[in-house]
Design a protein around this motif. Structure first.
Motif, PDB file in Angstrom:
ATOM      1  N   ALA A   1       0.812  -1.150  -0.048  1.00  0.00           N
ATOM      2  CA  ALA A   1       0.146   0.294  -0.122  1.00  0.00           C
ATOM      3  C   ALA A   1       0.888   1.397   0.019  1.00  0.00           C
ATOM      4  CB  ALA A   1      -0.887   0.113   1.220  1.00  0.00           C
ATOM      5  N   ALA A   2       2.026   1.166   0.779  1.00  0.00           N
ATOM      6  CA  ALA A   2       2.849   2.412   1.019  1.00  0.00           C
ATOM      7  C   ALA A   2       3.407   2.620  -0.541  1.00  0.00           C
ATOM      8  CB  ALA A   2       4.048   2.170   1.747  1.00  0.00           C
ATOM      9  N   ALA A   3       3.681   1.596  -1.299  1.00  0.00           N
ATOM     10  CA  ALA A   3       4.445   1.689  -2.704  1.00  0.00           C
ATOM     11  C   ALA A   3       3.505   1.874  -3.615  1.00  0.00           C
ATOM     12  CB  ALA A   3       5.299   0.704  -2.909  1.00  0.00           C
ATOM     13  N   SER A   4       2.224   1.546  -3.625  1.00  0.00           N
ATOM     14  CA  SER A   4       1.177   1.723  -4.727  1.00  0.00           C
ATOM     15  C   SER A   4       1.181   2.878  -5.389  1.00  0.00           C
ATOM     16  CB  SER A   4      -0.106   1.294  -4.230  1.00  0.00           C
ATOM     17  OG  SER A   4      -0.902   1.207  -5.357  1.00  0.00           O
ATOM     18  N   ARG A   5       1.336   2.956  -6.644  1.00  0.00           N
ATOM     19  CA  ARG A   5       1.190   4.344  -7.504  1.00  0.00           C
ATOM     20  C   ARG A   5      -0.370   4.831  -7.720  1.00  0.00           C
ATOM     21  NH1 ARG A   5       2.841   3.495 -13.359  1.00  0.00           N
ATOM     22  NH2 ARG A   5       0.714   3.526 -13.846  1.00  0.00           N
ATOM     23  N   GLY A   6      -1.190   3.973  -7.678  1.00  0.00           N
ATOM     24  CA  GLY A   6      -2.712   4.254  -7.675  1.00  0.00           C
ATOM     25  C   GLY A   6      -3.235   3.649  -6.567  1.00  0.00           C
TER      26      GLY A   6
END
Length: 775
Positions: free
Chosen positions: A520-525
């Motif tokens: 979740a921390a890395a997700s672009r969207g």
């Protein structure tokens, strides 16, 4: 964009149907179980005459059996009686959410490679749609009859499981309709009606409500179901544990009830005449048979040491009202019990009368199956496109939208063209059908379902739900960075919660929570969390994480689960499910043994109470929670403000008893007391949708009343900007009554408050007599 059927092309489905039809017509129809018209030995015998009353036919047959033949009919693998033209029969088949091969009575293969696998019961219960439950039962019984006609299954199905989901750790909670007695009872009656059909006394298949009673522990902290003595108050038995079984027998007209492994207050349920003979058959008037859970009689002799000898155990079971033993115990020890005088042959006859009654009603003594009702069903009627469409619809209706921040959902195929699909349950098949399942017609996994809407980047993140390490995390994080949206599919499976496997806690297993947070921390969207599980999960971390935009609970959504999940994610289907059980925080379990059966809280003992009816502490998500992509408002259009309770017989003249200003239900003219409420439901949002009205009653304050209790529920479809009126009829004696400490059901006088969402309406109940005596 979502297909209406499982991931088989129309051409493949056509070929499968063609092969099934050819194989069906190229093989012989099933031979008669009994009363073959070509058998000269039985032609004209009364038990073979379907023009006679069933009771007369049963009496005639019992009179022709030897003692040894009778005894071999007392067990699930009932022996043949060749001299009377009766074949052997296996009673044990299962159909919890589709025809299953868990029991030895059903075999897949040949013309029947699989059957429609509907969502697990806990998911279907979340639809709060009684007509759906009955429709599923009709499809399952169509497929069961078809397989029986083809020699691949029996006609007696030991389903449904209607035990109360009392403790969130119970491994079999997934099999149940949840924690509310009224929901469980209405599910039981609806599903049983679907299974058994509506042909009067004749049965399509015979259903069985199990496991009676207070059974909701399998193996926890060194205590297993074979040794457990459930210490239950009369109040909780009447108020909670027995409610679904009573509704199953009295309203569903079920053909069978199964007694459980555990003891209740020191007596094995399968040896308790108060439970079996007095309650199920005497008070509720079961028209059918009582069967043991498998090896229960042996368990209470060998494991619980309830009797000194096996003969005493056999005698206790039959005299208590047990008619059929799943297991060999009665076949091995009943004759010796008779010789010792512990039992009489008339007792055996009584048990046989109940099982043979059901077989007669199933048409098993009516000659050729092909010439009977349902005799035309065959392979062409299993895994049909319509059946698979219903499995998809059931999964859609059972999915619950728990969180939608922003809103982040639904996703858009135009804006979210690439989806990272991550998690140990992201591409599963068998996990989606839960336990007590058979062989599905086919599967659509979550990844396959999402792939119909967008390009997918798949990374598992964990090798399985145990998620013991982070070796696959970096690839999952990389996928999330390179996608327009991320869908994480995590949760549980049968390695975590199952029969004989209770959970130790409520958190996601292993390092799943760590995986979710890192992705979740890395997700672009936007990041969407999809949970598969039977029991509740403490996902407070995700609930509170602003980077996680949405949370869906899919339960175990059945063979079409991936398609249903995708349809909800992308807004093709507007979510409408509601949680059928409370989702507790992990610390709810502190000092709460599974073995403590009390439903009500106790401040002095620090006991929190169980289910929404009796627990008032913090929750992750409450019973009945579920969001929509639109907004509904409802108002009470009309409802009474006062209802008079007419008293029956001598009680109408003042000679009645009231305890805490509550009238005994048995003292009221219950047939005359119904409460009609008209509700207007308006869709003020921007999307068509279905709304579930949950009507709760808060009774007048009293030390033995629940905080609130569900008294009715109805589902209504409302288009955008439209309004629908819904009539809710509440049976006062059944649903506005409460149970006192002595186990007596009473109707509290005074102000009852109905709660429908934020809407409240007060109704005063008053005894329709002035001469009431208080006690």
């Amino acid at each position: 964009m979502a297909s209406a059927t499982i991931s088989l092309s129309p051409f493949v489905i056509f070929l499968l149907l063609l092969v099934g039809i050819v194989s069906w017509h190229s093989c012989e129809a099933r031979e008669p179980f009994a009363c073959d018209p070509k058998d000269a030995r039985t032609t004209g015998l009364p038990f073979c005459r379907d023009s006679l009353a069933v009771a007369d036919r049963v009496k005639d047959l019992i009179g022709r059996l030897t003692l040894q033949e009778k005894i071999r009919l007392l067990v699930n693998n009932a022996a043949a009686v060749p001299r009377l033209g009766i074949k052997g029969y296996e009673w044990w088949s299962e159909a919890l959410h589709g025809v299953s091969n868990v029991g030895p009575g059903t075999k897949f293969g040949g013309a029947f490679p699989g059957a429609t696998s509907f969502p697990q019961v806990i998911t279907t219960a979340a639809s709060f749609n009684a007509s759906l439950w009955e429709a599923i039962g009709r499809v399952v019984s169509d497929e069961a009859r078809a397989m029986y006609n083809g020699g691949a299954a029996g006609l007696t199905y030991w389903s449904p499981n209607v035990n109360i989901f009392r403790d969130p750790r119970w491994g079999r909670g997934q099999e149940t309709p949840g924690e509310d007695p009224v929901v469980a009872g209405r599910y039981a009656a609806s599903y049983v009606r679907g299974l058994q059909g509506n042909a009067g006394h004749r049965l399509k298949v015979a259903a069985c409500c199990k496991h009676f009673t207070a059974y909701d522990l399998d193996n926890w902290n060194g205590v297993d179901r074979f040794h457990f003595n459930a210490k239950v108050s009369k109040q909780d038995i009447e108020d909670t544990f027995d409610v679904p079984f009573k509704m199953c027998v009295k309203e569903g007209k079920v053909a069978s009830v199964m007694c459980s492994y555990n003891q209740v207050n020191g007596v094995p349920t399968c040896a308790d005449p108060n439970l079996l003979r007095k309650t199920i058959r005497g008070v509720w008037h079961l028209d059918g048979y009582i069967v043991s859970d498998c090896d229960s009689v042996g368990v209470y002799y060998d494991t619980q040491h309830y009797t000194s000898t096996p003969e005493e155990a056999a005698a206790d079971a039959i005299k208590a009202g047990l008619d059929l033993d799943c297991g060999p115990f009665l076949a091995l020890h009943t004759e010796a019990a008779l010789k010792r005088g512990l039992l009489k042959e008339i007792d055996v006859n009584g048990a046989l009368a109940n099982t043979l009654n059901v077989q007669m009603r199933l048409g098993m003594f009516d000659g050729e199956p092909s010439k009977q009702p349902f005799g035309n069903l065959g392979p062409k009627d299993v895994c049909t496109p319509a059946h698979q469409e219903l499995a998809l619809e059931a999964a859609r209706q059972g999915i619950v939208l728990l969180k939608n921040r922003g809103p982040s959902l639904p996703l858009s195929p135009r804006r979210h063209r690439t989806i990272a699909v991550i998690g140990p349950n992201s591409n599963v098949t068998d996990t989606m059908i839960g336990n007590y399942a058979g062989v599905a017609c086919g599967y659509i996994t979550p990844m396959q379902g999402i792939g119909r809407y967008a390009r997918t980047i798949h990374q598992q993140g964990c090798t399985n739900v145990a998620c013991t390490d982070d070796k696959l995390f970096s690839a999952a994080v990389g996928a999330a960075r390179n996608a327009d949206a991320t869908v994480l599919v995590v949760g549980l499976d049968q390695s975590i919660e199952a029969e004989f496997r209770d959970r130790t806690g409520l958190l996601l297993p292993g390092r799943q929570q760590d995986l979710v947070s890192k992705v979740a921390a890395a997700s672009r969207g936007p990041t969407i969390l999809v949970l598969m599980s039977g029991g509740p999960i403490d996902v407070s971390f995700a609930q509170n994480d602003p980077r996680i935009g949405g949370i869906l609970w899919a339960g175990y959504p059945g063979q079409a689960g991936g398609a249903a999940i995708a349809d909800v994610l992308f807004g093709t289907f507007n979510p409408e499910g509601k949680l059928p059980m409370t989702w507790y925080p992990q610390d709810y379990l502190s000092n709460l043994p599974m073995t403590s059966m009390d439903m009500r809280s106790s401040r002095s003992r620090g006991y929190p109470g169980r289910t929404y009816r009796f627990y008032k502490g913090p929750v992750v998500y409450p019973f009945g929670h579920g969001l929509s992509y639109t907004k509904f408002v409802h108002t009470v259009a009309s409802a009474p403000t006062m209802v008079a309770i007419p008293l029956a017989g001598r009680h109408a003249h003042g000679n009645t008893t009231i305890s805490g200003k509550a009238i005994r239900v048995t003292h009221a003219k219950c047939g005359r007391i119904s409460l009609g409420v008209d509700l207007d439901v308006k869709n003020v949002g921007s999307k068509d949708g279905s709304h579930t009205l949950l009507v709760f009653s808060k009774p007048p304050a009293g030390h033995w009343a629940p905080h609130k209790q569900l008294v009715a529920f109805e589902k209504v479809h409302v288009p955008v900007k439209a309004q629908r009126r819904v009539r809710i009829d509440i049976h006062v004696c059944k649903f506005l009554s409460v149970v006192d400490r002595s186990g007596i059901r009473r109707i509290p006088m005074g102000e009852h408050s109905l709660h429908i969402g934020d809407t409240k309406h007060s109704i005063s109940l008053q005894a329709a007599t002035l001469g009431v005596i208080k006690s």
